[in-house]
Design an enzyme around this catalytic site. Sequence first.
Site, PDB file in Angstrom:
ATOM      1  CB  THR A   1      -0.700   2.940   5.303  1.00  0.00           C
ATOM      2  OG1 THR A   1      -1.604   3.959   4.865  1.00  0.00           O
ATOM      3  CG2 THR A   1      -1.435   2.019   6.244  1.00  0.00           C
ATOM      4  N   GLY A   2       2.476   2.311   5.360  1.00  0.00           N
ATOM      5  CA  GLY A   2       3.554   1.337   5.593  1.00  0.00           C
ATOM      6  C   GLY A   2       4.430   1.735   6.775  1.00  0.00           C
TER       7      GLY A   2
ATOM      8  CD  GLU B   1       2.846   5.651  -6.007  1.00  0.00           C
ATOM      9  OE1 GLU B   1       2.406   5.850  -4.867  1.00  0.00           O
ATOM     10  OE2 GLU B   1       3.237   4.541  -6.399  1.00  0.00           O
TER      11      GLU B   1
ATOM     12  CB  CYS C   1       3.617   0.416  -6.902  1.00  0.00           C
ATOM     13  SG  CYS C   1       3.434  -1.352  -7.060  1.00  0.00           S
TER      14      CYS C   1
ATOM     15  CD  GLU D   1       6.994  -5.704  -2.220  1.00  0.00           C
ATOM     16  OE1 GLU D   1       7.454  -4.709  -2.829  1.00  0.00           O
ATOM     17  OE2 GLU D   1       7.595  -6.788  -2.146  1.00  0.00           O
TER      18      GLU D   1
ATOM     19  N   GLY E   1       0.837  -1.198   0.000  1.00  0.00           N
ATOM     20  CA  GLY E   1       0.000   0.000   0.000  1.00  0.00           C
ATOM     21  C   GLY E   1       0.864   1.236   0.000  1.00  0.00           C
ATOM     22  CB  SER E   2       0.092   4.723   0.842  1.00  0.00           C
ATOM     23  OG  SER E   2      -0.398   4.554   2.150  1.00  0.00           O
ATOM     24  CB  THR E   3       5.432   5.451   1.407  1.00  0.00           C
ATOM     25  OG1 THR E   3       5.866   4.791   0.211  1.00  0.00           O
ATOM     26  CG2 THR E   3       6.634   5.694   2.299  1.00  0.00           C
TER      27      THR E   3
HETATM   28  P1  NAD Z   1      -3.279   2.447   1.662  1.00  0.00           P
HETATM   29  O1  NAD Z   1      -1.953   2.438   2.323  1.00  0.00           O
HETATM   30  O2  NAD Z   1      -4.236   3.475   2.025  1.00  0.00           O
HETATM   31  O3  NAD Z   1      -4.045   1.056   1.946  1.00  0.00           O
HETATM   32  C1  NAD Z   1      -3.465  -0.182   1.712  1.00  0.00           C
HETATM   33  C2  NAD Z   1      -4.106  -1.196   2.653  1.00  0.00           C
HETATM   34  O4  NAD Z   1      -3.746  -0.861   3.990  1.00  0.00           O
HETATM   35  C3  NAD Z   1      -5.637  -1.230   2.608  1.00  0.00           C
HETATM   36  O5  NAD Z   1      -6.087  -2.556   2.737  1.00  0.00           O
HETATM   37  C4  NAD Z   1      -6.003  -0.421   3.851  1.00  0.00           C
HETATM   38  O6  NAD Z   1      -7.262  -0.762   4.379  1.00  0.00           O
HETATM   39  C5  NAD Z   1      -4.894  -0.819   4.807  1.00  0.00           C
HETATM   40  N1  NAD Z   1      -4.669   0.109   5.919  1.00  0.00           N
HETATM   41  C6  NAD Z   1      -4.996   1.418   5.998  1.00  0.00           C
HETATM   42  N2  NAD Z   1      -4.664   1.917   7.207  1.00  0.00           N
HETATM   43  C7  NAD Z   1      -4.120   0.900   7.911  1.00  0.00           C
HETATM   44  C8  NAD Z   1      -3.571   0.780   9.217  1.00  0.00           C
HETATM   45  N3  NAD Z   1      -3.544   1.803  10.057  1.00  0.00           N
HETATM   46  N4  NAD Z   1      -3.073  -0.408   9.593  1.00  0.00           N
HETATM   47  C9  NAD Z   1      -3.072  -1.458   8.761  1.00  0.00           C
HETATM   48  N5  NAD Z   1      -3.600  -1.421   7.519  1.00  0.00           N
HETATM   49  C10 NAD Z   1      -4.112  -0.256   7.087  1.00  0.00           C
HETATM   50  O7  NAD Z   1      -2.969   2.390   0.131  1.00  0.00           O
HETATM   51  P2  NAD Z   1      -4.011   2.325  -1.079  1.00  0.00           P
HETATM   52  O8  NAD Z   1      -4.477   3.714  -1.299  1.00  0.00           O
HETATM   53  O9  NAD Z   1      -5.009   1.264  -0.849  1.00  0.00           O
HETATM   54  O10 NAD Z   1      -3.062   1.796  -2.261  1.00  0.00           O
HETATM   55  C11 NAD Z   1      -2.379   2.645  -3.114  1.00  0.00           C
HETATM   56  C12 NAD Z   1      -0.923   2.716  -2.704  1.00  0.00           C
HETATM   57  O11 NAD Z   1      -0.341   1.425  -2.598  1.00  0.00           O
HETATM   58  C13 NAD Z   1      -0.055   3.445  -3.702  1.00  0.00           C
HETATM   59  O12 NAD Z   1       0.756   4.377  -3.058  1.00  0.00           O
HETATM   60  C14 NAD Z   1       0.805   2.362  -4.356  1.00  0.00           C
HETATM   61  O13 NAD Z   1       2.029   2.747  -4.838  1.00  0.00           O
HETATM   62  C15 NAD Z   1       0.938   1.379  -3.273  1.00  0.00           C
HETATM   63  N6  NAD Z   1       1.135   0.032  -3.837  1.00  0.00           N
HETATM   64  C16 NAD Z   1       2.384  -0.521  -3.801  1.00  0.00           C
HETATM   65  C17 NAD Z   1       2.616  -1.776  -4.347  1.00  0.00           C
HETATM   66  C18 NAD Z   1       3.963  -2.431  -4.302  1.00  0.00           C
HETATM   67  O14 NAD Z   1       4.055  -3.609  -4.588  1.00  0.00           O
HETATM   68  N7  NAD Z   1       5.031  -1.760  -3.931  1.00  0.00           N
HETATM   69  C19 NAD Z   1       1.574  -2.478  -4.934  1.00  0.00           C
HETATM   70  C20 NAD Z   1       0.330  -1.886  -4.959  1.00  0.00           C
HETATM   71  C21 NAD Z   1       0.126  -0.626  -4.395  1.00  0.00           C
END
Ligand code: NAD
Length: 452
Positions: free
Chosen positions: A210-211, A354, A262, A228, A206-208
């Site tokens: 939240t990561g 991004e 991504c 990731e 997901g997003s950096t």
């Molecule tokens: P996001 O970080 O908002 O959400 C990703 C996931 O995390 C969702 O399931 C969400 O419900 C969960 N989440 C949200 N808050 C959380 C928390 N506090 N604790 C645990 N989990 C939580 O990202 P998004 O908007 O869903 O996805 C888009 C982003 O993901 C983009 O920035 C993209 O680059 C990145 N992405 C990266 C890869 C990769 O392989 N590097 C692949 C796909 C997407």
Amino acid sequence: MSFAVVNPSTEQVIRSIELASAEEADAAIAKAHEAWPAWRELAPGRRAELLRAFADEVDADLENLARLEVANSGHTIGNARGEAGNVRDVLRYYAAAPERLCGKQIPVAGGLDVTFHEPLGVVGVIVPWNFPMPVAGWGFAPALAAGNTVVLKPAENTPLTALRLAELAERAGIPSGVFTVLPGLGDVVGQRFVDNPVVRKVVFTGSTRTGKRVMAGAANSIKRVTLELGGKNSNIVFADADLDRAAAAAPYGVFDNAGQDCCARSNILVERPVYERFLERMEPVVRGFAVGDPARESTEMGPLISAAHREKVRGYVDGAPVAYTGSAPQGPGFWFPPTVLAPIAADHPAVTEEVFGPVVSVLPFDTEAEAVGLANNTEYGLSGSIWTRDLARGIRVSRGVRAGNLSVNSHSAVRYHTPFGGFGQSGIGRELGPDAAEEFTETKNVFISTEE
Ligand code: NAD
């Protein structure tokens, strides 16, 4: 609490999904923990068989899974079939792992020394909305193969294929509690995966932003993480490249999945002598990009995921220099045309951030060192491409760009049998490839004395 799942091509609600509470998440984690010993102790060949049976169920349901993804995520039918096929292939690939998780025998004095790859326990997999099926499979298949049980949370707005995969696992005979899909909010269910100490590893995509939260939270119980995250990737085109091929391929390197990838090559860096020619040759490809109903076989690009996301993407284009665009349907649906920005300043947000939409910036460069410098001018480091007929330069530049996944004279997609992951703020750890199952284990060393 329920969540209305919307078809992004029509804006119609297609299903209402019950979201799990924090208590329900904890109960599912506890059940996964109870299911763990039996799964861990299953004969490796039997675990392999069950994973193959799961793959067969996915294969038999491929068209249904693909149609669900078209409706839920707006992916083109061709891509969605490939994504369901990817889950099948990843399951088959890691079905070979239980019987090959070999330790080492290490020479020591006075005895025998061997290592074992012990499973971790319960693994939490958190999936984003942009690739609901493949990203799920990249986490759960090697985790299950290594003898862990899995709880998986799909993104709020794209849970349908993950829920179907859970049904297929059950049908394949995967025991109850071994693979559980829990739709829920990130702050609630995702956060429980991070905070509940019974979960021993979190695979987060997901997003950096939240990561970082996931990693900080995982520190409390020294939980393993694979992250990731985002990317800002360059497609570098040298003057000696096959310009027709490079210009024909570039739009597919960024507009696939409507740029919600991504790995999207959203900056194209072109050596100055061929800059104008490259833009000219790319123009008919962009204008001819087939944008529309993702269920139609010939469609190359569907809608964006939501109205809010479309506004975010539009924010990068408003006021920016647009060289040309492709088309997009009018009316309902979160449509956005493929858009080419040029000439554009290197510090424009569309170049440095991004975008995660069908927007690409094209910039000129004069020297190889400048191209590498521009490609590395980001905190991310996920992917990139280099187009040149000079093999030595292709190798030099691939070694010079700080990113985890580079391709020369192609925009190769992720291959499940090669490692995938990012440098810098694109993440930590690697998924896929021959070593992924080991990433879901601890190495145990055992010394056996042979002294009398
Ligand atoms: P996001 O970080 O908002 O959400 C990703 C996931 O995390 C969702 O399931 C969400 O419900 C969960 N989440 C949200 N808050 C959380 C928390 N506090 N604790 C645990 N989990 C939580 O990202 P998004 O908007 O869903 O996805 C888009 C982003 O993901 C983009 O920035 C993209 O680059 C990145 N992405 C990266 C890869 C990769 O392989 N590097 C692949 C796909 C997407």
